[in-house]
Scaffold this motif. Structure first.
Motif: not given
Length: 695
Positions: A30-38, A349-366
């Motif tokens: 759940s810490n992995l966040v995926i962002v697709d960027v055009t 849906m054109r060409s895009y960059y896929l960026l993923g990061y493990y968030t430094t905020n690990s709180a599962q607070d919704g």
């Protein structure tokens, strides 16, 4: 002001036979966040060749380390069908994969592929719409699919079925689409008319034993889309869900919270929704086409009938538009070229960059977290990406103060809880010229209590928290209450076949309001949110028609002493002013409007400002009759007319009406119930209607 009459009632409900289905379960970090960027230049063309070091990702203003990076280059050129050799024609097709394949979190499975999901909602489409959707999908496969396109096909009738995982095999997809069960539709009434409600809890927002809660609202459809989004969430790539339907009609008991939860699940899964209205361009002659019965009165001549028709169509498309706008997709309405809607989603849906990061905020607070993506070295370009996401919610062992805080946070959270199904109804009755009694009823399926008893608990408790706000966001009313329920083996087995109903009352002025309720069951920790907007009309204003209160449909009356014994006592003045208390009994609103033939139909409402009788000013001459029409518009039942003459002693200008109708002579099915109210002296009339189901 809150009226202290808050009661908990057990109401018999239609229980549904558990439906077995194969569903895949996925786990992800759940810490992995995926962002697709055009990334586009000034002319709108994609910019290629960028590296991870060219991007900066911020979450709530804090820099994040990019751990996943890939460029997805997609083609928009249609690929002609391949020429088949003799060996290919003799080769037997492989069986399609009927689960969505998921890899490890952060692992990109589909490189340089456009992922599209054909989601066919047969529960909302007639045969003609199903055929149009089928033809459009087949035309896309024949003329518009590219070498980079992969398509998954999902079918929804009463459950989500994966007909095939993502594939580029045209023959396999064509075979599946041609084999669609045209004509099959979801019959919720049939599902609800079964035996027990103790089916296996699958973790879905709505399960088969709770279909009574969804016969007349959009929650079942939206919960199914949310389920599909969660199935697709483990795939980090950008995805487009093409939602084929014939509109999503609303009936006044729809849960705004479920719509928000569905949108949030889609955004978190990098899933853009493209609704396609398979009805196409709709001719809309005044009075309707041949599928509608003739209208009453002069409305067909003054334009009111046409305006109502147009409003109904627009209302059925509003939810679709919201799904598209809030997930980054686009709605496709009022066109007979349905294939163009598919191509439109494909080209977006054109060409895009896929960026993923493990968030430094690990709180599962919704809580909501903002995402910002920037280009380094002052590069000039236009970036498109999602603006944020809601964090996961995990509630551990909480003490009393923490549980109270949890309810407060859930009441104000932007990401609603939908684990506990709810149905809510708001009514209004005029008690003074400037104030209205507003009863609120909440219904909860007994399967929630049965699940708690299965875990070995002997007692559970429902916690209720609610708030009403006016148009200026000022608080007009609050509710905070709890009800304890014993779970011995005998009562637990019975509770699984019943539903729990909680009633509260408010006194409000005319105006527009928003009501939000949160309910929590304290053994399993399941929570449900209901969010609804309602209007209390000003019935003191001059109108040409006859003025009525809300129509309360009921299948049950409880002895007042037994009902009030479950909660606080009410005063004699409050008892007399409550229009839902008739004699020594309290009317239990049937929120879901699902009745059994063995039950009676109770109809309760008030008629306001009827012309007084010249002979006796304390009486009026109001006649009331009821007609039930079947699905073909044919009158199946009629009762009355009856006379309603006496004014209520505690509600000025109100003539109370109570009608009781046995349903044993009606065949099971869906009906439209019309109440015919005529003020004989004032020469005014009203014909309110509502759908209901008889099992």
């Amino acid at each position: 002001m809150r009226i202290p009459a808050i009661v908990l009632l057990l109401a018999l409900t239609a229980a549904a036979q558990p439906q077995t289905e194969q569903s895949a379960r996925f786990t992800a970090n759940s810490n992995l966040v995926i962002v697709d960027v055009t990334v586009r230049d000034k002319s709108g063309q994609p910019i290629e060749g960028l590296k991870a070091s060219d991007f900066t990702v911020l979450e709530d203003g804090k820099p994040q380390k990019i751990s996943v990076f890939e460029f997805q280059k997609l083609s928009n050129e249609p690929e002609p069908p391949p020429k088949l050799a003799l060996a290919d024609q003799l080769k037997l097709p492989e069986a399609p994969k009927t689960t969505i394949t998921a890899e490890k979190p952060g692992q990109v499975q589909y490189h340089d592929k456009r992922l599209m999901v054909f989601y066919l909602d047969f529960s909302s489409m007639g045969v003609s719409e199903q055929l149009r959707a089928q033809d459009a999908a087949l035309e896309y496969l024949d003329k518009h699919i590219t070498k980079d396109d992969l398509v998954a096909i999902l079918l929804y009738t009463s459950a989500v079925q994966v007909l095939t995982d993502f594939t580029g095999d045209r023959d396999a997809m064509t075979t599946i689409l041609k084999g669609l069960p045209i004509g099959e539709m979801s019959e919720m009434a049939g599902l609800a008319d079964t035996s027990d409600a103790n089916g296996e809890d699958t973790g879905a927002a709505f399960v088969a034993d709770e279909t009574e809660f969804n016969i007349f609202n959009t929650d079942q459809k939206l919960a199914a889309i949310e389920q599909a989004a969660r199935m697709l969430a483990p795939l980090p790539e950008k995805k487009a869900l093409l939602y084929f339907s014939a509109g999503v009609n609303k009936t006044g008991i729809d849960n705004q919270a479920q719509l928000e939860a569905t949108i949030n699940a889609a955004v978190k899964a990098n899933l853009a929704i493209y609704p396609i209205d398979a009805r196409g361009l709709m001719a809309d002659p005044p009075g309707g086409d041949a599928s509608h019965a003739a209208s009453r009165g002069t409305g067909i001549y003054n334009g009111s009938v046409y305006n109502q028709q147009r409003a109904t169509i627009n209302d059925s498309q509003e939810t679709l538009y919201t799904l598209a706008a809030d997930t980054g997709g686009k709605a496709f309405f009022d066109s007979n070229d349905i294939t163009a809607g598919i191509v439109q989603a494909q080209q977006q849906m054109r060409s895009y960059y896929l960026l993923g990061y493990y968030t430094t905020n690990s709180a599962q607070d919704g809580k909501y977290r903002k995402i910002a993506v920037k280009l380094n070295n002052q590069m000039s370009a236009k970036l498109e990406h999602r603006k944020g996401y809601y964090a996961s919610k995990v509630w551990g062992k909480l003490n009393g103060q923490e549980k109270e805080q949890q309810l407060k946070e859930a009441l104000s959270a932007g990401d609603p809880d939908t684990d506990l199904p709810l149905a809510l109804q708001v009514n209004y009755f005029r008690v003074t010229p400037t104030s209205y009694f507003v009863p609120v009823s909440i219904k909860i399926p007994g399967s929630v209590v049965a699940l708690a008893a299965k875990g070995g608990a002997s007692v559970t408790q429902f916690d209720f928290a609610g708030q009403i706000q006016d148009e200026q966001h000022a608080v007009a009313g609050n509710v905070r209450d709890n009800i304890a329920i014993r779970l011995d083996q005998d009562s637990a087995s019975k509770a699984g076949r019943k539903s729990f109903q909680y009633d509260a009352g408010f006194t409000l002025e005319p105006g527009r309001y928003r009501m939000k309720f949160v309910v929590r069951e304290n053994v399993t920790g399941k929570m449900g949110t209901f969010d609804a907007r309602f209007t209390v009309p000003d019935l003191s204003a001059d109108t040409t028609g006859l003025k009525l209160s809300s129509i309360v449909w009921s299948s049950q009356r409880e002895p007042l002493q037994a009902a009030v014994g479950a909660a606080e006592k009410i005063t004699e003045k409050e008892r007399l002013a409550n229009p839902l208390i008739v004699g020594g009994e309290k009317v239990v609103p049937n929120i879901t409007r699902v009745f059994r033939r063995s039950q009676n139909l109770y109809v309760t409402f008030d008629v306001y400002d009827a012309q007084p009788d010249p002979v006796d000013a304390k009486t009026c001459r109001v006649k009331v009759s009821i007609s039930l029409f079947n699905g073909k518009g044919v009158k199946a039942f009629e009762a009355g007319p009856i006379d309603a003459t006496q004014l209520a002693g505690t509600r000025p200008g109100a003539v109370p009406v109570q009608i009781q109708i046995p349903l044993k002579s009606l065949a099971p099915g869906r009906y439209i119930c019309q109440i015919n109210v005529v003020d004989q002296l004032g020469r005014k009339f009203a014909f309110p209607r509502a759908p209901l189901v008889v099992l």
